[in-house]
Design a protein around this motif. Structure first.
Motif, PDB file in Angstrom:
ATOM      1  N   GLY A 643      -0.395  11.395  95.048  1.00  7.75           N
ATOM      2  CA  GLY A 643      -1.798  11.028  95.062  1.00  7.75           C
ATOM      3  C   GLY A 643      -2.010   9.645  95.659  1.00  7.75           C
ATOM      4  N   ASP A 644      -3.270   9.325  95.953  1.00  8.59           N
ATOM      5  CA  ASP A 644      -3.589   8.028  96.543  1.00  8.59           C
ATOM      6  C   ASP A 644      -3.319   6.872  95.585  1.00  8.59           C
ATOM      7  N   ASP A 645      -3.180   7.212  94.297  1.00 10.83           N
ATOM      8  CA  ASP A 645      -2.938   6.159  93.309  1.00 10.83           C
ATOM      9  C   ASP A 645      -1.441   5.863  93.157  1.00 10.83           C
ATOM     10  N   ALA A 646      -0.607   6.601  93.842  1.00 17.49           N
ATOM     11  CA  ALA A 646       0.836   6.389  93.742  1.00 17.49           C
ATOM     12  C   ALA A 646       1.217   5.062  94.401  1.00 17.49           C
ATOM     13  N   PRO A 647       2.367   4.525  94.014  1.00 18.98           N
ATOM     14  CA  PRO A 647       2.794   3.261  94.618  1.00 18.98           C
ATOM     15  C   PRO A 647       2.959   3.384  96.128  1.00 18.98           C
ATOM     16  N   LEU A 648       2.821   2.238  96.771  1.00 10.20           N
ATOM     17  CA  LEU A 648       2.884   2.195  98.229  1.00 10.20           C
ATOM     18  C   LEU A 648       4.104   2.923  98.773  1.00 10.20           C
ATOM     19  N   GLU A 649       5.290   2.620  98.206  1.00  6.46           N
ATOM     20  CA  GLU A 649       6.509   3.182  98.805  1.00  6.46           C
ATOM     21  C   GLU A 649       6.556   4.695  98.697  1.00  6.46           C
ATOM     22  N   ALA A 650       5.955   5.240  97.626  1.00  4.31           N
ATOM     23  CA  ALA A 650       5.933   6.690  97.472  1.00  4.31           C
ATOM     24  C   ALA A 650       5.034   7.321  98.519  1.00  4.31           C
ATOM     25  N   ARG A 651       3.851   6.752  98.662  1.00  2.26           N
ATOM     26  CA  ARG A 651       2.914   7.270  99.663  1.00  2.26           C
ATOM     27  C   ARG A 651       3.513   7.140 101.053  1.00  2.26           C
ATOM     28  N   GLU A 694      15.684   0.884  98.499  1.00  8.50           N
ATOM     29  CA  GLU A 694      15.688  -0.508  98.054  1.00  8.50           C
ATOM     30  C   GLU A 694      14.459  -0.801  97.197  1.00  8.50           C
ATOM     31  N   ILE A 695      13.334  -0.269  97.620  1.00 10.21           N
ATOM     32  CA  ILE A 695      12.111  -0.542  96.869  1.00 10.21           C
ATOM     33  C   ILE A 695      12.116   0.196  95.525  1.00 10.21           C
ATOM     34  N   ILE A 696      12.607   1.427  95.588  1.00  5.02           N
ATOM     35  CA  ILE A 696      12.499   2.248  94.382  1.00  5.02           C
ATOM     36  C   ILE A 696      13.387   1.727  93.252  1.00  5.02           C
ATOM     37  N   LYS A 697      14.337   0.879  93.613  1.00  2.26           N
ATOM     38  CA  LYS A 697      15.153   0.271  92.563  1.00  2.26           C
ATOM     39  C   LYS A 697      14.266  -0.493  91.579  1.00  2.26           C
ATOM     40  N   LEU A 698      13.131  -0.984  92.093  1.00  2.00           N
ATOM     41  CA  LEU A 698      12.176  -1.688  91.228  1.00  2.00           C
ATOM     42  C   LEU A 698      11.551  -0.744  90.207  1.00  2.00           C
ATOM     43  N   ARG A 699      11.427   0.523  90.608  1.00  2.00           N
ATOM     44  CA  ARG A 699      10.685   1.476  89.759  1.00  2.00           C
ATOM     45  C   ARG A 699      11.575   2.186  88.752  1.00  2.00           C
ATOM     46  N   LEU A 700      12.866   2.216  89.044  1.00  2.00           N
ATOM     47  CA  LEU A 700      13.759   2.987  88.174  1.00  2.00           C
ATOM     48  C   LEU A 700      14.147   2.146  86.966  1.00  2.00           C
ATOM     49  N   ASP A 701      13.178   2.004  86.146  1.00  2.00           N
ATOM     50  CA  ASP A 701      13.341   1.169  84.960  1.00  2.00           C
ATOM     51  C   ASP A 701      13.530   2.080  83.743  1.00  2.00           C
ATOM     52  N   PHE A 702      14.723   2.048  83.193  1.00  2.00           N
ATOM     53  CA  PHE A 702      15.027   2.949  82.076  1.00  2.00           C
ATOM     54  C   PHE A 702      15.099   2.199  80.746  1.00  2.00           C
ATOM     55  N   SER A 703      14.577   0.988  80.749  1.00  2.00           N
ATOM     56  CA  SER A 703      14.638   0.204  79.510  1.00  2.00           C
ATOM     57  C   SER A 703      13.650   0.749  78.485  1.00  2.00           C
ATOM     58  N   SER A 705      11.216  -0.674  77.081  1.00  2.00           N
ATOM     59  CA  SER A 705       9.825  -1.080  77.289  1.00  2.00           C
ATOM     60  C   SER A 705       9.171  -0.395  78.495  1.00  2.00           C
ATOM     61  N   ALA A 706       9.960   0.322  79.261  1.00  3.09           N
ATOM     62  CA  ALA A 706       9.431   0.871  80.503  1.00  3.09           C
ATOM     63  C   ALA A 706       8.411   1.973  80.267  1.00  3.09           C
ATOM     64  N   ASP A 707       7.538   2.135  81.262  1.00  4.51           N
ATOM     65  CA  ASP A 707       6.555   3.216  81.238  1.00  4.51           C
ATOM     66  C   ASP A 707       7.279   4.461  81.767  1.00  4.51           C
ATOM     67  N   LYS A 708       7.621   5.354  80.847  1.00  2.68           N
ATOM     68  CA  LYS A 708       8.431   6.514  81.227  1.00  2.68           C
ATOM     69  C   LYS A 708       7.727   7.409  82.238  1.00  2.68           C
ATOM     70  N   ALA A 709       6.445   7.501  82.115  1.00  2.00           N
ATOM     71  CA  ALA A 709       5.696   8.347  83.048  1.00  2.00           C
ATOM     72  C   ALA A 709       5.858   7.824  84.467  1.00  2.00           C
ATOM     73  N   LYS A 710       5.749   6.499  84.611  1.00  2.00           N
ATOM     74  CA  LYS A 710       5.872   5.899  85.946  1.00  2.00           C
ATOM     75  C   LYS A 710       7.273   6.074  86.498  1.00  2.00           C
ATOM     76  N   THR A 711       8.245   5.804  85.625  1.00  2.59           N
ATOM     77  CA  THR A 711       9.626   5.960  86.064  1.00  2.59           C
ATOM     78  C   THR A 711       9.891   7.402  86.474  1.00  2.59           C
ATOM     79  N   GLY A 712       9.391   8.321  85.639  1.00  5.28           N
ATOM     80  CA  GLY A 712       9.586   9.738  85.925  1.00  5.28           C
ATOM     81  C   GLY A 712       8.941  10.140  87.239  1.00  5.28           C
ATOM     82  N   ALA A 713       7.736   9.631  87.482  1.00  5.03           N
ATOM     83  CA  ALA A 713       7.032   9.966  88.717  1.00  5.03           C
ATOM     84  C   ALA A 713       7.816   9.451  89.929  1.00  5.03           C
ATOM     85  N   ALA A 714       8.326   8.225  89.806  1.00  7.95           N
ATOM     86  CA  ALA A 714       9.087   7.633  90.905  1.00  7.95           C
ATOM     87  C   ALA A 714      10.344   8.438  91.178  1.00  7.95           C
TER      88      ALA A 714
END
Length: 931
Positions: A643-651, A694-703, A705-714
């Motif tokens: 979707g248009d709301d997805a992060p830049l690198e995904a789009r 390289e960019i997606i390394k920023l999104r793959l946050d498995f801690s 506190s991470a937003d699992k939905a965002k990580t999952g989407a990435a």
RNA sequence: GGGCGGUUAGCUCAGUUGGUUAGAGCGCCUGCCUUACAAGCAGGAAGUCGGGGGUUCGAGUCCCUCACUGCCCACCA
């Protein structure tokens, strides 16, 4: 289990397994076991290699191209059939077995015809078709259930039917003509099988004594010139031009043929060139095509002076039994002795050699079978030329071969189809011992069709190998047996879609298939019973002709030069996929391929790159699973979208994937394997690995506190794009992609093979180029900051503060960067990032322009002033040149008046940008401390 | 003799219907073992597009010409 990949890609560990899997699972059989006959057929016939053949680079190129297209079409929903087989290769195979016999101290003659043919079959069973096994190993996606051999029973039936029909139609005749004779193979060969080499030979001038009215030597001589003195034994005349003043007084006189003593006439013919040699030509109708024609015109006898082995026969009198070249020496010596040798001149001329064994070919009178080619050629020309609507039934790529083809077809000679061999399709003709007439029949006859005599014997000659291979497009689909019950294959797969081959067999095979295909398929009605138009009679709709594979120095590969690259060796070293990719990426139409292993090394690295991208992805998939994040396999297999709301690198990566899919499909439509391969390479390495991962390394946050939905989407997008990219690459690198694709599905893919999945097609996404442009701006900024860092000598592992200032009213925007500071900071090693207005920026900092922004990299290390001065001076010179050029253009009224608006606008914009850059560079130089 | 190609970076090659400052891979130079990948990462240098002429506002791209080079066809003794 499948996620546990070794650190480096090892092709040998996986290729044999998949090669065997594809064959065993019958994945490429038509109709497909699982789904039946689905989709619009895409048919391609493998140019059948000789049974004696070993795989060389040319084969591998040819097969790679066919496999790429077949896999691509199959994945695109076509009912793809790639049909393999081998050619019995008359002379080549016979030679092979004869060589064996020689080693055993025997000959085929001693063995006898029947035993010899059985021996060849035996050879075939043992050694034949090795090349197809090599092909299996290379992963060619052919239908092995349909494998044929040109001597198979059903193909033999087709050959016989074709011969009989042509004979009945009056298009096959038998007669004594000059043919190219190979004294080693002891058979006639066609014009095409003669290769000419420039040879430094001699022109021997021989004096023929002119006789007086009483048949005695008059003391006068005529001197003739020849390159083959031994043929004088068969001379029956000397020809001169009727207007040649030198010989006018000799018209009507006779000559004595030296060494032989025969009285021969002087004949007059305008064909004789007065300029060449002495203007007098010896006439040997049995050994030269021109002399043959001359002899026919003047009703001269034909005296054949050589036997099948190139030795002088009884006609040669004292020279009988000598090899032709030995005889030549003796004859020249004898002539000299008798004072009849007027001279020997050096003479460079072309000598014909047997294509197969390189023996000097002897043009020689011989009784052979011929195809009257004109009626067939007529159709074959019409099939290639545009019709009234401008449509061509057969289209050549590259187009220039159309001209070559037509030029040959328009000047074609009758085709000598008989060979004096034992291995091949025996001509279905019987000679009657009583009435001496010929019976040609579909079934072996018991009696002569003319007089009823049972004293008939079958013709011993066999057919030219190309006669049977020329019939393949019709015969492999069942012709001549096309009935309501048997015609499903023919209807589905004829005409075939495409022929991929080298130009070396354009005339041998391609042209013959077109002639024979149009001729015979034309008689097969369409499925609805209507007559078959020419466009549906052709054996294939398209011909793609590829170039030669040469060595790295552009030299032709040859055994004698020792520069032959064995594809199997290279494959062992670098992997099949890397070699295939090398060939594909270099296969631009019309250009020879200089095969360079350096390229292959590069593509092995590419395969390894993909392998490691997979390792990275799987590592993260596994980590995700540990915290309960899963990628649903059901979301894979299509064209990824976000979707248009997805992060830049995904789009962005999705946009790039769509753009790449569009490019690749387009390129393959046009046989641009190179463009297709390069587009995928660029996408996978340049976009997916270098930036997206390289960019997606920023999104793959498995801690925690991470937003699992965002990580999952990435993660989902990451896997989706990777899976689609594997499919995109699959026709080029089938092994690697098969392995990784199964791993993506954890060993449980939705279909048996990536080859049966669907090929990525670009969707209609209006925002593609817009997203790509935005990302481009960000990339430009990253690269600019990295370069600046490098100039300042900042170590790679040190992050520094950076200020980015946007130009007032400038031609771009740093908006993308401002929206994605995390990306910029990660990729450019920034500790503190600040966006400032240039108007109130700190003048004391060292600002440098990067695209539409100024960037200040804050680092305590002092600037290397001389280096900086040099760089700026260089930049200034470059910008000055640019501005000057642009000004010149813009000052040109003609340009402003005539050039399209967007070109003018573009130039204006560029001029203003360059001017800004120039001013900034000048200011920066100015600001440098004086030293 | 007839025909068809090619000549662009050190090497191998792209360059769509003429349009803004000609691209890629390899090689080369510089700096990095930044945990997917040293078969790697980052940055960089490098081309008067074979010569000459013409058409055009504008030519690597179209036309002419020359040079070099490759291939195919024909096969005058």
């Amino acid at each position: 289990m499948p996620h546990d990949l070794p650190k480096a890609y090892d092709p040998t560990a996986i290729e044999d397994h998949w090669a065997a899997y594809w064959v065993e699972e019958k994945l490429f059989v038509q109709p497909t076991p699982e789904t039946g006959a689905v989709g619009e057929p895409f048919t391609i016939l493998l140019p059948p290699p000789n049974v004696t053949g070993r795989l060389h680079m040319g084969h591998m190129l040819n097969q790679t191209e066919m496999d790429i297209l077949t896999r691509w079409q199959r994945m695109s929903g076509r009912r793809a059939l790639w049909l393999p087989g081998t050619d019995h290769a008359g002379i080549a195979t016979q030679m092979m077995v004869e060589r064996q016999l020689t080693a055993e101290g025997t000959t085929r003659q001693q063995l006898g015809r029947e035993a010899f043919v059985e021996r060849v079959w035996e050879w075939n069973r043992h050694y034949g078709g090795a090349i197809l096994d090599q092909m299996k190993r290379l992963g060619a996606s052919v239908d092995w259930s349909r494998e044929y051999f040109t001597m198979d029973e059903r193909l033999s039936v087709a050959v016989r039917e074709a011969f009989v029909r042509l004979y009945e139609q009056g298009l096959i005749y038998r007669g004594a003509y000059i043919v190219n004779w190979c004294p080693r193979c002891q058979t006639a060969i066609s014009d095409l099988e003669v290769v000419y080499d420039e040879h430094k030979g001699h022109l021997w001038e021989i004096r023929y004594s002119v006789l007086d009215n009483f048949g005695q030597d008059s003391g006068e001589y005529i001197t003739v010139a020849t390159t083959r003195p031994e043929t004088m034994l068969g001379d029956v005349a000397v020809a001169v031009h009727p207007e040649d003043e030198r010989y006018k007084h000799l018209h009507g006189r006779k000559l004595r043929l030296p060494l032989v003593g025969r009285e021969i006439p002087i004949i007059l013919d305008e064909w004789v060139s007065r300029e060449f040699g002495t203007g007098a030509v010896k006439v040997t109708p049995a050994h030269d095509p021109n002399d043959f024609a001359l002899g026919e015109r003047h009703h001269l006898p034909q005296i054949n002076v050589m036997d099948d082995t190139g030795h002088i026969n009884a006609e040669g009198g004292a020279y009988a039994g000598l090899d032709r070249f030995v005889a030549r020496k003796h004859i020249v010596a004898d002539l000299e002795k008798q004072g009849l040798l007027a001279g020997i001149k050096d003479h460079v001329h072309n000598v014909g050699h047997c294509d197969r064994c390189k023996t000097v070919v002897e043009p020689r009178l011989s009784t052979q079978w011929f195809v009257k080619i004109a009626p067939l050629a007529e159709k074959a020309i019409a099939a290639v030329k545009p019709d009234a609507d401008g449509e061509k039934a057969i289209r050549f790529t590259p187009e220039m071969y159309e001209k070559t083809y037509l030029n040959w077809m328009e000047n074609i000679h009758d085709w000598c189809i008989s060979r004096q061999l034992w291995w091949g399709h025996r001509i279905p003709a019987w000679h009657c011992g009583v009435c001496h007439k010929i019976t040609v029949a579909r079934e072996d006859p018991a009696a002569c069709a003319h007089c009823g005599s049972a004293e008939i014997t079958q013709e011993t000659d066999v057919l030219d190998t190309w006669f049977s291979s020329g019939l393949l497009p019709v015969s492999v689909f069942g012709w001549p047996n096309i009935t309501t019950e048997t015609r499903a294959d023919f209807d589905a797969f004829y005409p075939t879609s495409l022929l991929v081959t080298g130009f070396d067999i354009l005339f041998f095979w391609v042209a013959r298939m077109i002639m024979l295909g149009c001729w015979f398929a034309g008689d097969v009605p369409m499925p609805d019973g209507s007559p078959r138009p020419l466009a549906e009679s052709v054996p294939f709709r398209e011909v793609y002709i590829h170039a030669l594979v040469r060595d790295a120095n552009r030299e032709k590969m040859s055994k004698t030069k020792g520069n032959v690259i064995d594809p199997i060796e290279i494959v062992k070293q670098y992997g099949t996929d890397a070699v295939r990719f090398t060939l594909a990426s270099m296969a631009s139409p019309g250009t020879d391929i200089a095969f360079n292993v350096a390229r292959t090394e590069g593509y092995r690295a590419f395969a390894n790159k993909i392998w490691n991208a997979a390792r990275f992805i799987f590592m993260n998939v596994d980590r995700a699973a540990e915290v309960g994040i899963k990628v649903d396999p059901a979301t894979l297999g299509g064209m990824p979208d976000v979707g248009d709301d997805a992060p830049l690198e995904a789009r962005w990566i999705v946009a790039e994937l769509h753009a790449t899919a569009a490019k690749v499909n387009q390129a393959l439509e046009n046989y641009r394997y190179d463009d297709a391969a390069n587009a995928i390479y660029q996408f996978f390495w340049g976009s997916f690995c270098d930036w997206y991962i390289e960019i997606i390394k920023l999104r793959l946050d498995f801690s925690e506190s991470a937003d699992k939905a965002k990580t999952g989407a990435a993660l989902t997008t990451l896997v989706q794009v990777f899976e689609a990219a594997l499919r995109l690459l699959s026709p080029f690198m089938p092994f690697l992609t098969e392995e990784l694709w199964h791993a993506v599905y954890d060993g449980n893919p939705p279909v048996k093979s990536i080859a049966l999945s669907s090929y990525p097609r670009a969707g209609a996404k209006a925002t593609v180029s817009q997203i790509i442009d935005r990302m481009l701006g960000l990339q430009f900024l990253v690269t600019g900051i990295r370069a600046r860092r490098k100039e300042l000598g900042i170590p790679e592992n040190v992050a520094t503060p950076v200020k980015v200032g946007m130009w007032a009213g400038a031609f771009g925007s740093s908006q993308t960067a401002e929206d994605n500071p995390d990306i910029l900071m990660k990729l450019a090693q920034i500790s503190v990032l600040e966006f400032v207005s240039l108007a109130d920026c700190d003048e004391s900092l060292a600002w440098s322009p990067v695209g539409p922004t100024d960037v200040a990299v804050l680092y305590e290390k002092p600037i290397d002033v001389p280096a900086e001065r040099e760089r700026l001076t260089k930049d200034i010179a470059k910008y000055e040149k640019g501005v000057a050029a642009a000004e010149r253009q813009l000052g040109n009224e003609g340009f402003l008046a005539k050039a399209p608006a967007h070109v003018v606008e573009g130039l204006k914009k560029q001029e203003s940008e360059t001017r800004t850059l120039l001013e900034k560079a000048r200011a920066a130089l100015e600001a440098l401390p004086q030293q």
